[in-house]
Design an enzyme around this catalytic site. Structure first.
Site, mmCIF file in Angstrom:
data_model
loop_
_atom_site.group_PDB
_atom_site.id
_atom_site.type_symbol
_atom_site.label_atom_id
_atom_site.label_comp_id
_atom_site.label_asym_id
_atom_site.label_seq_id
_atom_site.Cartn_x
_atom_site.Cartn_y
_atom_site.Cartn_z
ATOM 1 N N GLU A 210 61.151 66.701 40.701
ATOM 2 C CA GLU A 210 61.139 67.766 39.707
ATOM 3 C C GLU A 210 60.437 68.976 40.309
ATOM 4 O O GLU A 210 59.870 68.896 41.400
ATOM 5 C CB GLU A 210 60.441 67.308 38.419
ATOM 6 C CG GLU A 210 58.969 66.988 38.580
ATOM 7 C CD GLU A 210 58.335 66.437 37.302
ATOM 8 O OE1 GLU A 210 59.028 65.795 36.504
ATOM 9 O OE2 GLU A 210 57.126 66.655 37.120
ATOM 10 N N HIS A 248 54.455 68.143 32.333
ATOM 11 C CA HIS A 248 53.621 67.614 33.412
ATOM 12 C C HIS A 248 52.757 68.741 33.975
ATOM 13 O O HIS A 248 53.253 69.836 34.231
ATOM 14 C CB HIS A 248 54.486 67.073 34.553
ATOM 15 C CG HIS A 248 55.239 65.829 34.187
ATOM 16 N ND1 HIS A 248 56.394 65.464 34.820
ATOM 17 C CD2 HIS A 248 54.990 64.872 33.273
ATOM 18 C CE1 HIS A 248 56.836 64.327 34.310
ATOM 19 N NE2 HIS A 248 56.004 63.939 33.363
#
Lengths: 292, 377
Positions: A210, A248
């Site tokens: 990611e 995150h």
């Protein structure tokens, strides 16, 4: 074989009497994991699920049961303390599921673990599962299957999505591992890739990355130089705006670096195809891995 | 959490760094009164949570009261990269002979706090990293011992051959580290750290980002949060403990897990749509969170359809289903809602959702495609 553990590994759970800890401990036991002990201060002497003895501290649990690995479900303020305690008691494999651990707490933990040769997975991760053997974490056991694909991911639920697709396509796994999305984590993308590369059973590898950091770029370089098995990837966050933290703490595009486009380019330059959609991992892998 | 220069400077002062005095002023009158008190010359600096203030004309040197008034009038209310300036820092101007960059951040690769310093002060460090990476001197800090004297001095001597200046730089680096740990920063920068013509080192600009995960032990920092700079929906999400980022599209997305949420946004775009938001309902499974999440998404008038993409892990699908039902009962939802629930307790979830108006979908691709069809109708 698999990476990190087998079905014989004796596991303890820190935070076993909590809501999530209890729920997932039952699920781990149902999957066949050898959960030999739980730890919750003040609950020593009790039994969890009528089968697992609970101890006040990790040292007592290790002395009584020979536990070798720990899975941590304690709240964020107590997570670093729980990791220190497990490592101090001689545990060599720690999986920290807890989300929201302060980054500087993790910075403080790291030298302690490095000095003792401890493998940490997480924090803020789903842990890992060795299909048919054991799971240390929260991955749903019903979506995996025994096989030859290794999978490492910086995500949690996105991991399940891809694993589910692999299993439905008949591509079983050696180990499915979610390393977590925080900036400071124990097992890195690279550590996991090296572990899979050293595992003779793993014949293909799926990477789920990611935005943020440069773990994918460094992985691409390593794979190009050191690995012969087929590798495919998916990168989440093509549509993420720069400067915004996408859930995150580690998933943020800063100063124009860490973008999905950069990561895709680095992986493709190393001969690693990158899927447009999570489900496209399957056809890409099949194309590359003729003897699957 | 990002904080303003004037707030970061207060942290630096508390750690013993030499920071010129200054005051955040919310009006032209307040700015001129403050400047009067300090005497000329002063700097008037826009306080906004974005970089490039100087280039945008948000930082002015003033050698007269007329100039202070004119600058404060120009800067207050100014738009800098989409941020409206509602306060300026008024601070005595200092004579600058040399400028340095001193910064610290959490380095993912070494898993330590990393000191970075450069003699190219006053320039964004990302730019230096691109144009002249060798100009950045780095030192990894061991959390057990902190930034040791010889480490700080070795870095400083690479920046200047003047030992007196190097000692001031080194001491300032150690104080910056103290501040970094004290406030649980993820980034702390002095840019520039300057020397006056008589050799006094000062921190004349400051940037600090606080680790959101550590906010629980700094409850008092909540008052540093600039609510005027926060998107109202993002503020509501933060209060509900949800990860939310507002985007420009029409497809409201409610997903469990940050990675899956990003992948869902990407898939919306893959099928030709545009996501209205990033929203991660998180690792826990509290039905109230789903209610809050829907309320936040529905505030956005662009939203023409809402999709749920839930792959249960630590989140239980039956809890999510309860939350969706509770929310749809409590709220007046005028847009179609497409729901995909897979994973832990999915059977229980399906039973709960039967007999509602919610449009079911089995896969991630299906939920996105159905949502886009419904949005275009």
């Amino acid at each position: 074989m698999a990476i990190f553990c087998t079905g014989e590994t004796k596991v303890l759970v820190q935070g076993i009497t909590g809501r999530d800890g209890g729920f997932h401990t039952k699920s781990m036991i149902d999957y066949g994991t050898k959960v030999v002990a739980g730890v919750t201060p003040g609950r020593g002497g009790q039994m969890f699920n009528e089968t697992v003895p609970v101890f006040d501290n990790v040292a007592d649990a290790v002395a009584e049961t020979g536990a070798e690995a720990s899975v941590i479900f304690v709240p964020p303020f107590a997570a670093a303390g729980a990791i220190f305690e497990a490592a101090d008691a001689g545990i060599k494999l720690i999986v920290c599921i807890t989300e929201g651990v302060p980054t500087n707490d993790m910075v403080k933990v790291m030298p302690f673990l490095e000095d003792r040769g401890v493998t940490l997975v997480g924090p803020n991760c789903p842990g890992f599962i060795v299909p048919g053997q054991a799971k240390l974490g929260i991955l749903p056991g019903n979506i995996v299957a025994e096989g030859k694909v290794g999978l490492v991911s910086r995500s949690g639920t996105l991991t399940y999505e891809v694993v589910d697709a692999l299993t439905k396509a008949g591509l079983g796994q050696t180990t499915c591992l979610g390393i977590g999305g925080d900036p400071v984590i124990g097992t890195s993308f690279m550590d996991a890739i090296k572990a899979f590369n050293a595992d003779p059973e793993t014949k293909a590898l799926v990477l789920i990355g990611e935005i943020g950091g440069d773990a994918e770029e460094r992985a691409a370089e390593y794979i190009k130089e050191n690995m012969d098995i087929p590798v495919v990837a998916f990168i989440a966050g093509r549509t993420a705006p720069p400067g915004k933290r996408m859930g995150h703490a580690g998933a943020i595009v800063t100063g124009g670096t860490g973008t999905a486009a950069e990561k895709k380019a680095a992986l493709e330059a190393a001969g690693i195809p990158v899927a447009d959609r999570p489900v496209d991992v399957v056809p890409l892998l099949k194309e590359l891995w003729k003897d699957a | 959490m990002n904080i303003h220069e004037y707030q970061a400077k207060e942290f630096f002062r508390n750690a013993g760094l030499d920071v010129p005095e200054g005051k955040a002023c919310f009006s032209v009158d307040e700015a001129t009164a403050t400047a009067e008190q300090y005497g000329m010359p002063v700097m008037v600096k826009a306080q906004v949570l974005t970089g490039g203030r100087g280039k945008a004309g948000g930082v002015k040197f003033c050698d007269s009261m007329d100039k202070v008034k004119e600058s404060a009038e120009a800067i207050l209310g100014m738009d800098i990269k989409g941020h409206t300036v509602n306060k300026v820092l008024v601070t005595p101007a200092v004579d600058i002979e040399e400028e340095y960059y001193v910064g610290m951040l959490v380095d993912r690769a070494s898993r330590r706090v990393l000191l970075m310093a450069s003699s190219e002060g006053g320039v964004e460090i990302e730019q230096v990293a691109k144009d002249n990476p060798d100009a950045i001197i780095k030192q990894v800090i061991d959390p057990r011992y902190g930034l040791l004297d010889h480490e700080a001095m070795t870095v400083s001597m690479k920046l200047t051959a003047d030992v007196k200046k190097a000692r001031q730089l080194a001491a300032s680096m150690q104080k910056l580290y103290t501040a970094f740990i004290e406030v649980d920063a993820s980034l702390a920068e002095i840019n520039p750290f300057i020397f006056t013509p008589d050799g006094i080192g000062k921190a004349i600009d400051a940037k600090v980002n606080i680790d959101d995960n550590a906010m629980f032990r700094h409850r008092d920092f909540e008052e540093l949060r600039d609510l005027q700079e926060e998107n109202p929906a993002e503020a509501a999400a933060r209060k509900a403990d949800l990860s939310f980022v507002k985007l420009d599209g029409n497809v409201g997305c409610l997903v469990n897990g940050a990675g899956l949420a990003m992948a869902t946004m990407d898939l919306v775009q893959y099928y030709g749509g545009m996501p209205a938001n990033f929203l991660d309902i998180g690792g826990s499974s509290n039905p109230d969170k789903v209610v809050s999440a829907l309320e936040i998404i529905l505030q956005d008038e662009n939203v023409e359809v809402i999709l749920f993409n839930i792959f249960g892990g630590i989140t239980r699908c039956d809890d999510v289903a309860k939350g969706i039902i509770e929310a749809t009962n409590r709220l007046d939802i005028k847009v179609p809602v497409v729901v995909r629930l897979t994973g832990t307790n999915e059977e229980e979830a399906r039973v709960l959702l039967q007999g509602t108006d919610l449009v079911p979908a089995e896969t991630m691709d299906e939920v996105v495609q159905k949502a886009l069809e419904l949005a275009s109708n």
